[in-house]
Scaffold this motif. Structure first.
Motif, PDB file in Angstrom:
ATOM      1  N   GLU A  60     -12.490   4.032   1.128  1.00  0.00           N
ATOM      2  CA  GLU A  60     -12.484   4.735   2.403  1.00  0.00           C
ATOM      3  C   GLU A  60     -12.917   6.177   2.182  1.00  0.00           C
ATOM      4  N   ASP A  61     -13.982   6.573   2.841  1.00  0.00           N
ATOM      5  CA  ASP A  61     -14.511   7.938   2.720  1.00  0.00           C
ATOM      6  C   ASP A  61     -14.725   8.335   1.266  1.00  0.00           C
ATOM      7  N   GLU A 119      -1.130   6.160   7.877  1.00  0.00           N
ATOM      8  CA  GLU A 119      -2.117   5.674   6.903  1.00  0.00           C
ATOM      9  C   GLU A 119      -1.530   4.562   6.041  1.00  0.00           C
ATOM     10  N   ARG A 140      -4.170   6.922  -3.375  1.00  0.00           N
ATOM     11  CA  ARG A 140      -5.554   7.271  -3.097  1.00  0.00           C
ATOM     12  C   ARG A 140      -6.141   7.854  -4.378  1.00  0.00           C
TER      13      ARG A 140
END
Length: 166
Positions: A60-61, A119, A140
């Motif tokens: 993601e991103d 999230e 992350r």
């Protein structure tokens, strides 16, 4: 023929490995490829030694997201919010076992806990555990270093050239 492409006939050894080349991937292509698969290997330090765990992920991103459970070994990677994170590596690949063609990517960076409850909930919907243990959080991985390569048949045009891009 052996797996390494060596043919042994009548005591003679002959290399029959098809012509291949290894092409380095740029960061964007490497992360795009990692996003096309759901399984990789997380490399981290456990008791001052390297440890590796297979985990499912999403991208993601440009960050790699994995889920963790409270009592698992990966929970040791959760650090206080004021700490930059724990250095890890993440590797994913697709290599055909017969042709030995494909790609491999290694991402090195800091793993940080996902602290936003929305999230964490969203990642819980997107990343289903492969084991029967409840997942309590997510990490992350923010890539600092992205390296990758593609093993191609000699003479194959890179995908960007085939699409008319340079």
């Amino acid at each position: 023929m052996d797996q390494d492409g060596t043919q042994r006939a009548g005591g003679q050894v002959r290399d029959t490995t098809p012509a291949r080349r290894m092409r380095e991937l740029d960061r964007a292509e490497a992360l795009r490829l990692v996003a096309t698969v759901s399984l990789g290997r997380l490399v981290f330090t456990q008791h001052a030694l390297p440890a590796v765990r297979p985990v499912n992920h999403l991208v993601e991103d440009g960050d790699i997201i994995i889920r963790i459970h409270d009592d698992g070994v990966l929970a040791s990677l959760v650090v206080p919010v004021d700490v930059p994170g724990v250095v890890v590596a993440y590797e994913a690949d697709v290599i055909d076992p017969d042709t030995h063609l494909g790609w491999s990517v290694v991402v090195t960076g800091y793993a940080r806990p996902v602290t936003d409850a929305d999230e964490v909930e969203r990642f819980a919907e997107l990343l289903r555990p492969w084991v029967a243990q409840p997942m309590a959080g997510a990490l992350r991985i923010c890539p600092d270093l992205v390296t990758g390569f593609r093993l191609e048949a000699e003479g194959a045009r890179p995908a960007s050239a085939a699409l008319g891009r340079s």
